[in-house]
Scaffold this active site. Structure first.
Site, mmCIF file in Angstrom:
data_model
loop_
_atom_site.group_PDB
_atom_site.id
_atom_site.type_symbol
_atom_site.label_atom_id
_atom_site.label_comp_id
_atom_site.label_asym_id
_atom_site.label_seq_id
_atom_site.Cartn_x
_atom_site.Cartn_y
_atom_site.Cartn_z
ATOM 1 N N GLY A 16 43.342 73.123 54.598
ATOM 2 C CA GLY A 16 43.299 73.529 53.217
ATOM 3 C C GLY A 16 42.454 72.735 52.444
ATOM 4 C CD GLU A 35 43.118 62.158 55.001
ATOM 5 O OE1 GLU A 35 44.408 61.223 55.360
ATOM 6 O OE2 GLU A 35 43.334 63.306 54.911
ATOM 7 C CG HIS A 472 53.650 74.117 63.941
ATOM 8 N ND1 HIS A 472 53.966 74.877 65.068
ATOM 9 C CD2 HIS A 472 52.427 73.363 64.011
ATOM 10 C CE1 HIS A 472 52.971 74.621 65.935
ATOM 11 N NE2 HIS A 472 52.139 73.720 65.289
#
Length: 543
Positions: A16, A35, A472
Site C-alpha cells: 500500500g 519506514e 497473512h
C-alpha cells in the site's frame, strides 16, 4: 500546501505504501515515506535464515532483520519490516481471489467491485511483473503426485508469481537492462530457481517493491527515510486535520536516547501493515493525538483462515528446496486452497516451528494426541521419525503446505496492558478461538504423506499454544459506510478526519483464500485513483 514540509507523508513502504508513493509522486506531490525497517541489498541480505541477526526483527535483542514473529493468545503472526515492506520476505505469489469475497464483509455494496477491480488488478499485475512460474521444482512434482493420490489432480496449477525469468531460450542468471518499464527501472537478472525468495533474493530476479513501485517513486522525487519509526501523528491546527499534521519520528534501533524529529504534511497515509497500522492508530487514539478514530478500530481481524502443514522425506536424494518459494497449488475443495512452499538449501531455522502431524481436537488435549503420534512414528519408523524432527537437511527434504480458506472467521484486537507486562499497553487478541487446524487439510496431508512415503508435519504453535500460524494478517481498519461500522470510507479516507488515509492489509474486509499481496496492491491503485493531480487539487482547494 507549500506551508508544510511535504504534501504527503506515508507511514510504511509495503504494498500500500509503495503504490501510494509512486502514484502520488507521479501526480506531482512532494512525498516522504517513513519506514522503520532497513534497506536491503544483495550485499547485506542473509545467505540463510540461520543468520538471525539479519533475518529476524527483534530490535531489543539486536536482531535487525526483516521478519517479525508475534505470538498472540489467538494466533501467531509472521510479517515483514523493511524498505519494500513484506515484499522482501514474501513468496511473491500473486493471485486474484474468487469474486465471492466482494459480497462478504463490510465492503459489500460500497462499490461495484466485480466491475471496477479487474482494471486495478491488471495494473497491479503489470507493475509487479506477474507471470506463471517457469522454474517448477521437485516439490511441485511432489504436490502433483499428492493431488493425484487425493483425486484432485485436475485442480493442480503453477502459481502466478512476481519473478523475472528472462526469455525461454536464455540460461538462468542472465542480467539484462530493465525489462518492465521501458528502461526506467533497474537492470534485472533472471531467476536461478534457488528457492531463496523468502530469505531475500540476492540475484535480482524477485520483483520486490524496491524494484518497481518504490524504485520509480524515488526516481520521481519521493524521499524514503529508512530505520525511522513514527511515534506520533497529530493535527497541526484544526482538530479534524484540515490544517495538516505534525508527524514525530525516532530512530528505529536507538535504545536509550531516541532523539525525536518532527515534520509536517497536509496529508498522512498509514500503510504500516495490518498490525503496524492498528498498533499506531490505537496508540494515537489512546494518547489523544487522534481521539476521533472510529471505535471500530481493531475489529474483524482475519488470518485468511490459514494453517501451515508439511511433508518431510528424510534421506531423499531430491533437493526439494529448488524452484521458487511457492511454485504450485491445488484446491482440495471449493473453500480450501493449498500451496507448495519451500526454503533454500541450508535455511533450516523454520524447522523449529514444525513437529509430527497431529490430529485430534483443539485444546490442551491435543498435546496427548501429539505424544501418541510421536510415539507411533518412533516405534513404526524410528530412523525416519528421528530425522523428521531434526533441523539438518530440513529445507532439502520438506514440502511445506500453506493452507488457506475463504470461510469467514475473525478475532478482535484491543489496546490493553497484558497481565504479564502491565507497564505499557500493547495489542491483545480477543474473541472466539480460531480453529487451530483444518481437518480437511490434515486429512490431505496424512493421505499425501502415506502415498508418497513421507512424514506428515503440523505447526508446533497449534500443538503447544493452541493457536494457528499465519503470514497473512488482514483487517482491523475496515472499509465501511460509516464510522459505526468501520474505520475508513470507500475511498480509504479515515472517518472524522481530513487528509488521513489507510492503505494496507488492514483495509481488507474478507478472508481472500489466496495470498493477499495482489489484492492490497490493486486496492491501493484504486485508492490513489481518487486523488487528483497536485495542480488540480490546488485549484480545487483555492476554489
Amino acid at each position: 500546501m507549500d506551508e508544510h514540509d511535504y504534501d504527503y507523508i506515508i507511514v510504511g513502504s509495503g504494498f500500500g505504501g509503495s503504490v501510494s508513493a509512486y502514484r502520488l509522486s507521479e501526480k506531482g506531490y512532494k512525498v516522504l515515506v517513513v519506514e522503520q525497517g532497513r534497506r536491503w541489498t544483495p550485499e547485506n541480505l542473509p545467505r540463510t535464515n540461520w543468520r538471525i541477526w539479519n533475518y529476524l526483527w527483534m530490535p531489543l535483542l539486536a536482531l535487525k532483520g526483516f521478519l517479525r514473529l508475534r505470538l498472540f493468545k489467538h494466533v501467531m503472526i509472521l510479517h515483514g519490516n523493511a524498505v519494500g515492506g513484506g515484499s522482501i520476505t514474501y513468496a511473491q505469489t500473486l493471485l486474484v481471489p474468487p469474486d465471492s469475497v466482494w459480497d462478504e464483509g463490510n465492503w459489500a455494496g460500497l462499490d461495484q467491485w466485480q466491475r471496477t477491480m479487474p482494471a486495478h488488478y491488471a495494473t497491479a499485475k503489470r507493475m509487479l511483473g506477474v507471470t506463471e512460474n517457469k522454474r517448477p521444482g521437485p516439490a511441485d512434482a511432489r504436490l502433483k503426485d499428492m493431488a493425484q493420490a487425493a483425486g484432485v489432480e485436475d485442480s493442480f496449477y503453477y502459481t502466478q508469481v512476481g519473478v523475472f525469468f528472462g526469455n525461454e531460450d536464455d540460461e538462468p542468471g542472465q542480467t539484462v537492462p530493465d525489462p518492465y518499464f521501458g528502461g526506467d527501472g533497474p537492470e534485472r537478472t533472471s531467476c536461478l530457481g534457488c528457492g531463496a525468495c523468502m530469505v531475500g533474493c540476492r540475484h535480482g530476479a524477485k520483483n520486490t517493491l524496491d524494484k518497481n513501485y518504490l524504485y520509480l517513486a524515488e526516481r520521481q522525487g519521493a524521499e524514503v527515510r529508512a530505520e525511522t519509526q513514527v511515534v506520533d501523528v497529530r493535527p497541526a491546527g484544526a482538530a479534524d486535520g484540515a490544517d495538516g499534521y505534525v508527524v514525530t519520528t525516532v530512530p528505529s534501533f536507538a535504545r536509550l536516547f531516541r532523539t525525536r524529529s518532527t515534520v509536517t504534511a497536509r496529508h498522512v497515509v498509514f500503510a504500516a501493515s495490518s498490525l503496524g497500522t492498528q498498533e499506531l492508530l490505537f496508540a494515537l487514539k489512546d494518547t489523544g493525538s487522534l481521539p476521533h478514530v472510529s471505535d471500530d478500530l481493531g475489529k474483524r481481524v482475519r488470518t485468511n483462515a490459514e494453517s501451515i502443514l508439511g511433508v518431510r522425506y528424510p534421506g531423499t536424494q531430491q533437493d526439494l528446496s529448488r524452484g521458487v518459494a511457492i511454485g504450485s497449488g491445488i484446491y482440495i475443495d471449493k473453500h480450501t486452497h493449498i500451496e507448495a512452499v519451500r526454503y533454500p538449501d541450508g535455511s533450516n531455522l523454520m524447522s523449529g516451528l514444525f513437529t509430527v502431524l497431529t490430529g485430534g481436537r483443539s485444546g490442551p488435549v491435543r498435546v496427548l494426541y501429539w505424544l501418541a503420534a510421536m510415539l507411533k512414528l518412533l516405534v513404526t519408523r524410528p530412523i525416519a521419525g528421528l530425522r523428521a524432527i531434526l533441523p539438518y537437511r530440513w529445507s532439502r527434504e520438506t514440502v511445506i503446505f500453506l493452507v488457506m480458506q475463504t470461510l469467514d472467521g475473525h478475532i478482535n484486537m484491543r489496546w490493553q496492558r497484558p497481565w504479564y507486562w502491565p507497564f505499557r499497553k500493547t495489542l491483545t487478541s480477543h474473541g472466539d478461538r480460531i480453529p487451530t487446524f483444518i481437518p480437511e487439510a490434515n486429512a490431505f496431508t496424512e493421505k499425501a504423506a502415506k502415498a508418497t512415503g513421507g512424514v506428515g508435519l503440523s505447526s508446533l504453535s497449534e500443538i503447544a499454544f493452541n493457536v494457528p500460524m499465519t503470514a497473512h494478517c488482514m483487517g482491523g481498519c475496515a472499509m465501511a459506510d460509516s464510522p459505526e461500522h468501520g474505520v475508513i470510507d470507500a475511498q480509504n479516507r479515515v472517518f472524522n478526519y481530513q487528509g488521513l488515509y489507510v492503505v494496507d492489509g488492514s483495509m481488507l474486509s474478507a478472508n481472500l483464500g489466496v495470498n493477499p499481496s495482489l489484492t492490497i496492491t490493486a486496492l491501493a491503485e484504486r485508492a490513489m485513483s481518487f486523488i487528483p493531480a497536485k495542480n488540480a487539487a490546488t485549484v480545487k482547494q483555492a476554489a
